[in-house]
Structure formats: C-alpha cells, structure tokens
Design a protein around this motif. Structure first.
Motif, PDB file in Angstrom:
ATOM      1  N   GLY A  12      20.359  52.140  26.139  1.00 18.67           N
ATOM      2  CA  GLY A  12      20.027  51.909  24.832  1.00 18.67           C
ATOM      3  C   GLY A  12      18.826  51.194  24.607  1.00 18.67           C
ATOM      4  N   ILE A  13      18.488  50.794  23.316  1.00 13.63           N
ATOM      5  CA  ILE A  13      17.184  50.258  22.901  1.00 13.63           C
ATOM      6  C   ILE A  13      16.912  48.976  23.659  1.00 13.63           C
ATOM      7  N   GLY A  14      18.056  48.214  23.972  1.00 16.48           N
ATOM      8  CA  GLY A  14      17.535  46.892  24.698  1.00 16.48           C
ATOM      9  C   GLY A  14      17.350  47.071  26.193  1.00 16.48           C
ATOM     10  N   GLY A  15      18.328  48.020  26.710  1.00 16.13           N
ATOM     11  CA  GLY A  15      17.919  48.085  28.320  1.00 16.13           C
ATOM     12  C   GLY A  15      16.562  48.766  28.519  1.00 16.13           C
ATOM     13  N   LEU A  16      16.338  49.839  27.709  1.00 13.29           N
ATOM     14  CA  LEU A  16      14.952  50.477  27.763  1.00 13.29           C
ATOM     15  C   LEU A  16      13.916  49.513  27.543  1.00 13.29           C
ATOM     16  N   THR A  17      14.109  48.657  26.443  1.00 13.78           N
ATOM     17  CA  THR A  17      12.928  47.776  26.339  1.00 13.78           C
ATOM     18  C   THR A  17      12.788  46.851  27.445  1.00 13.78           C
ATOM     19  N   ALA A  18      13.817  46.212  27.957  1.00 14.58           N
ATOM     20  CA  ALA A  18      13.785  45.446  29.316  1.00 14.58           C
ATOM     21  C   ALA A  18      13.171  46.123  30.209  1.00 14.58           C
ATOM     22  N   ALA A  19      13.277  47.543  30.690  1.00 15.23           N
ATOM     23  CA  ALA A  19      12.907  48.437  31.642  1.00 15.23           C
ATOM     24  C   ALA A  19      11.256  48.516  31.481  1.00 15.23           C
ATOM     25  N   VAL A  20      10.892  48.768  30.089  1.00 16.44           N
ATOM     26  CA  VAL A  20       9.419  48.932  29.825  1.00 16.44           C
ATOM     27  C   VAL A  20       8.649  47.296  30.176  1.00 16.44           C
ATOM     28  N   ALA A  21       9.375  46.337  29.588  1.00 18.83           N
ATOM     29  CA  ALA A  21       8.772  45.170  30.026  1.00 18.83           C
ATOM     30  C   ALA A  21       8.703  44.852  31.320  1.00 18.83           C
ATOM     31  N   LEU A  22       9.598  45.080  32.181  1.00 17.15           N
ATOM     32  CA  LEU A  22       9.616  44.859  33.582  1.00 17.15           C
ATOM     33  C   LEU A  22       8.772  45.667  34.297  1.00 17.15           C
ATOM     34  N   HIS A  23       8.734  46.923  34.038  1.00 12.39           N
ATOM     35  CA  HIS A  23       7.686  47.737  34.626  1.00 12.39           C
ATOM     36  C   HIS A  23       6.436  47.277  34.327  1.00 12.39           C
ATOM     37  N   ARG A  24       5.990  46.848  33.243  1.00 16.24           N
ATOM     38  CA  ARG A  24       4.657  46.546  32.690  1.00 16.24           C
ATOM     39  C   ARG A  24       4.296  45.136  33.531  1.00 16.24           C
ATOM     40  N   ARG A  25       5.406  44.126  34.091  1.00 15.89           N
ATOM     41  CA  ARG A  25       5.147  43.257  34.749  1.00 15.89           C
ATOM     42  C   ARG A  25       5.192  43.702  36.244  1.00 15.89           C
ATOM     43  N   GLY A  26       5.254  44.814  36.681  1.00 19.06           N
ATOM     44  CA  GLY A  26       4.971  45.130  38.069  1.00 19.06           C
ATOM     45  C   GLY A  26       6.085  45.415  38.759  1.00 19.06           C
ATOM     46  N   TRP A  27       7.225  45.394  38.133  1.00 15.36           N
ATOM     47  CA  TRP A  27       8.620  45.488  38.772  1.00 15.36           C
ATOM     48  C   TRP A  27       9.031  47.158  38.983  1.00 15.36           C
ATOM     49  N   GLN A 308      17.369  41.395  18.202  1.00 17.70           N
ATOM     50  CA  GLN A 308      17.528  40.447  19.091  1.00 17.70           C
ATOM     51  C   GLN A 308      17.685  41.072  20.544  1.00 17.70           C
ATOM     52  N   ALA A 309      18.161  42.183  20.390  1.00 15.06           N
ATOM     53  CA  ALA A 309      18.260  42.791  21.910  1.00 15.06           C
ATOM     54  C   ALA A 309      16.840  43.070  22.460  1.00 15.06           C
ATOM     55  N   ILE A 310      15.896  43.653  21.761  1.00 11.24           N
ATOM     56  CA  ILE A 310      14.490  43.517  22.029  1.00 11.24           C
ATOM     57  C   ILE A 310      13.824  42.108  22.152  1.00 11.24           C
ATOM     58  N   GLU A 311      14.152  41.250  21.503  1.00 12.36           N
ATOM     59  CA  GLU A 311      13.770  39.884  21.638  1.00 12.36           C
ATOM     60  C   GLU A 311      14.091  39.460  23.211  1.00 12.36           C
ATOM     61  N   ASP A 312      15.563  39.638  23.527  1.00 11.21           N
ATOM     62  CA  ASP A 312      15.937  39.409  24.772  1.00 11.21           C
ATOM     63  C   ASP A 312      15.218  39.891  25.861  1.00 11.21           C
ATOM     64  N   ALA A 313      15.213  41.239  25.802  1.00 10.05           N
ATOM     65  CA  ALA A 313      14.355  42.113  26.937  1.00 10.05           C
ATOM     66  C   ALA A 313      13.124  41.530  26.814  1.00 10.05           C
ATOM     67  N   VAL A 314      12.228  41.162  25.954  1.00 14.87           N
ATOM     68  CA  VAL A 314      10.748  40.859  26.171  1.00 14.87           C
ATOM     69  C   VAL A 314      10.681  39.404  26.901  1.00 14.87           C
ATOM     70  N   VAL A 315      11.625  38.404  26.282  1.00 11.91           N
ATOM     71  CA  VAL A 315      11.690  37.187  26.787  1.00 11.91           C
ATOM     72  C   VAL A 315      12.032  37.099  28.350  1.00 11.91           C
ATOM     73  N   LEU A 316      12.990  37.873  28.430  1.00 14.07           N
ATOM     74  CA  LEU A 316      13.414  37.705  29.990  1.00 14.07           C
ATOM     75  C   LEU A 316      12.335  38.222  30.953  1.00 14.07           C
ATOM     76  N   ALA A 317      11.677  39.550  30.507  1.00 13.87           N
ATOM     77  CA  ALA A 317      10.720  39.914  31.432  1.00 13.87           C
ATOM     78  C   ALA A 317       9.458  39.135  31.653  1.00 13.87           C
ATOM     79  N   HIS A 318       9.310  38.122  30.367  1.00 18.60           N
ATOM     80  CA  HIS A 318       8.299  37.258  30.316  1.00 18.60           C
ATOM     81  C   HIS A 318       8.591  35.981  31.377  1.00 18.60           C
ATOM     82  N   LEU A 319       9.546  35.616  31.432  1.00 16.86           N
ATOM     83  CA  LEU A 319      10.162  34.487  32.240  1.00 16.86           C
ATOM     84  C   LEU A 319      10.134  34.600  33.670  1.00 16.86           C
ATOM     85  N   LEU A 320      10.250  36.099  34.085  1.00 16.50           N
ATOM     86  CA  LEU A 320      10.411  36.458  35.526  1.00 16.50           C
ATOM     87  C   LEU A 320       9.073  36.603  36.151  1.00 16.50           C
TER      88      LEU A 320
END
Length: 418
Positions: A12-27, A308-320
């Motif tokens: 969904g939107i939250g999962g895909l946003t998290a995937a993109v954010a993590l990918h751009r962090r090099g995961w 809020q799902a989008i916020e979650d995803a971006v904050v999660l990737a930022h902290l990892l």
C-alpha cells in the motif's frame, strides 16, 4: 559490509513509501504483497501539507507523479448546499508552504513502485509469519520472514505495513484489543465529470450521513459517502443505495450520482469503518516496525490515515542507519536472499535502537491523530435534529482563520527527528 536487507509486508501507500525511503538510504528492499497483482481500480487519497513535505524529504514529487490540479476551496456544507465553513487552498498554501493535493491512489502507488529496483516488488507473496529478530533468536539476531510460497527471507528489518487487519499486529501483540467498529459504512469511487466544473473539495453533513467530493490531481472526481449501519450490511446494488440516501441532496450530488449509475457496481467500493480500539504499547517488536493502518488504524474523518502512514515511513527510514552500499534507481539488482552483516565494525547493531527511537518519535503523534479523528467523526454523524442544528451553528460561527489555525498541529506537525 554487506548491504542491510529490509522486508516490507504490504504494497500500500505506507509500505511502498517505506520501501522507497529505505532504498534511497542504501538498503536492499523486498516488498511482499499478498494480492496477485497491482490494483487497477481504487479511490483517491488526500495528501495534506504534512504528507507532501514528508514525500519531498525522500525526493518524491506527488504532483509530478499524479498531476497538479488543486481545488480552489475546501469546506463543509449542509445537505441543502449551504456552506458551513470554507477555506481557500491559496490561504493554506500561504500558511503551510504547500496546498493539499488529492490524487488517485493507483497513480501514487504506481509512481512509488516505479522508484524501486526491478524485482523488489513481489505480488502473490503472502507473509505467513515473522520469526526471530530478538537477541539470541532467529538467524544471528535477524528476522526470518515466512512466505506462503517460499522461500524464507532473512531480514535486518521487517516493516509491517499489512493493513488495518494486520496479521502481524495480532500475532505479536496478542493481548491488544484490536479494532473497534465505528458504526458506519463507507462507499468510495472515482468518476469523470469535467462538464460539472467542480472546483471545491467539500464534505456535506446530513443527519448521520455524509457525502464528500474531491477534485483529483488528474481532473477526475473522488466521491465518498458514509452512513450508519450494522457491521457487514451490504445492498444488492450500491449505486441504488447511494441514490436512495443522497439523491435529494444539493447540486452537484444528483448529477454525480448519475455518473455513478453508469459505473460497474464493482467500481463502487464499500468498507465498514474501524479504528484501533487502543494504542499499541509500542510500534516495534524485535526487528519488526509497524506503520500506517497496521500501527494506528484511524477513522477517515481528518483525511490523515494515509498521511500519517507516509510520515511513519519517512521517519522510520530517517532513523535507521544508512547502508554503505547504495543503488541508483536504474540498478537491476538481484533480490535473491543473501547474507547480511550487522555492522561490519564490531560495534553493536544500531537497528534495535533505531526502532526504539521510531516508537518514541511516532507513537504519541499518531495516537493523538487517531483520537481526534474519532471525536471529529462523532460531530459528522450526529442524527438528532437539534444536535445537528447546534453543530451547524457552531461551525458557521467559527472564524475561518481559527478553523485553519486548528489544523496547525496536523499540517505543520511533520518533523524529522534531529
């Protein structure tokens, strides 16, 4: 150091946003989606300024991906058409730096999926369990993700974006009370009606019923309606049910119902409304992090569930921690399961501490939004004529500047932890 691997459960939107954010962090990212293919129909989603800023933080331009048509005004009306409150989106843009944007869900998910490497997204891959991921457990401290069709995946992180009925939430928080039915059912669809020249995003309140219309970024209209009903109530034809309930309401609702009549009944989605009965004790367990509806399912009354799902995803990737191996968007990376190291320096693995920081950053904010959405819903669903009249008078009497200021904590509340 080998590249860290994240498995995202749900596309969904939250999962895909998290995937993109993590990918751009090099995961290295693998997205497991139980559906056999991407959805071809769906509804719209409103992206408030907070969500647009979060997407911008990971380099995703929603307007470029899905269109940039913005309604001129937004507000609430009575069933006879009289405005109760109305705000110019230009005023919102001036206050928050960007105007809200409503986009087709499929356009946004398609754009997010396109930002991932080939083969990162696996449809028809239902996750059945996540084992390990705690000290002394799993595969050297990593989580083991079990899928229905195999193979098992080893992960340094599992993102549980598996929706409102999240099996992973039930499995890892068995004492939690789960979902609470809100007493309403909702219909959603998209129509094309350019000749109606609808320029306002509005929600109309009746006695216990609501009808919303939102111009989408591509020029179409996203329509939704809610009504009180016992859970599981369904009509033989949702189009006829909508006309029965809303056919006498103000223009352009009757004309929009004509457009709905021309749709296939399957294109009119119906879902009962639920929210989480209580907050989760935390948004992580072991190496699993929950986000979106899986973490804090909320009523749609504020239009903040997806935001809020989008916020979650971006904050999660930022902290990892960022991986030392980053891939460009064009990399044809093979997502076969490979070994990963924890840090490669002999230091303690930073992922568990990052997940604790994620809970600290997100739990209070998301639960406050969940509670507020429930309270706002009670106003919109008042059925007593006197109570509804008092509500309408109170909303009309509130100065527009105060109404807009009341959204500051939502629209201006997104921050990346320092």
């Amino acid at each position: 150091m080998s590249q860290r691997h994240a498995v995202v459960v749900g596309a969904g939107i939250g999962g895909l946003t998290a995937a993109v954010a993590l990918h751009r962090r090099g995961w290295r990212v693998t997205v497991c989606e139980r559906a056999p293919e991407p959805p071809v129909t769906g509804a719209g989603i409103g992206l408030a300024p907070n969500a647009l800023r979060a997407l911008d933080a990971i380099g995703v331009d929603a307007a470029r991906a899905a269109g940039d048509h913005v309604p001129a005004t937004m507000g609430a009306r009575r069933s006879d058409g009289r405005w109760l409150t109305r705000t110019a989106t230009a005023d919102m843009a001036a206050r928050y730096g960007v105007a809200p944007l409503a986009v087709p869900r499929t356009a946004l998910t398609t754009a997010l999926a396109a930002a991932l490497p080939p083969r990162a997204l696996r449809y028809g891959a239902a996750v059945t369990a996540v084992d390990g991921g705690t000290d002394g457990d799993g595969d050297g401290g990593r989580a083991i993700v079990r899928t229905a069709g195999g193979p098992d995946l080893r992960a340094d992180l599992v993102v549980a974006a598996d929706g409102i009925h999240s099996p992973l939430r039930r499995a890892h928080f068995p004492a939690h009370p789960g979902l609470r039915y809100l007493g309403e059912t909702a219909w959603r669809t998209i129509v094309d009606a350019p000749e109606l020249r609808v320029a306002a995003m509005s929600e109309t309140w009746g006695r216990g019923e609501r009808f919303g219309l939102t111009p989408l970024s591509d020029g179409r209209l996203y329509l939704y309606a809610t009504a009180p009903a016992p859970a599981g109530t369904r009509s033989a034809d949702p189009r006829a049910e909508l006309r029965r309930r809303f056919g006498a309401w103000h223009d352009p609702i009757p004309a929009l119902l004509d457009r709905i009549d021309r749709l296939d009944p399957a294109d009119v989605l119906q879902n009962d409304l639920y929210d989480l009965a209580a907050p989760l004790p935390r948004l992580h367990h072991g190496r699993i992090a929950w986000l979106g509806d899986a973490a804090h399912a909320m009523a749609p009354n504020l239009g903040q569930g997806g935001c809020q799902a989008i916020e979650d995803a971006v904050v999660l990737a930022h902290l990892l921690p960022a991986s030392r191996e980053a891939f460009s968007l064009d990399d044809d990376h093979d997502h076969a399961d490979v070994d990963t190291d924890t840090d490669g320096t002999g230091r303690a693995d930073p992922v568990p501490a990052a997940l604790a920081a994620y809970t600290a950053a997100r739990l209070a904010r998301t639960d406050a939004v969940r509670v507020r959405a429930r309270r706002v819903g009670r106003l919109g669903t008042l059925r007593n004529p006197l109570a509804a009249a008092v509500r309408d008078l109170a909303v009309r009497a509130a100065p527009a500047r105060l109404t807009l200021r009341g959204m500051d904590d939502l629209f201006d509340g997104f921050r990346l932890p320092g």
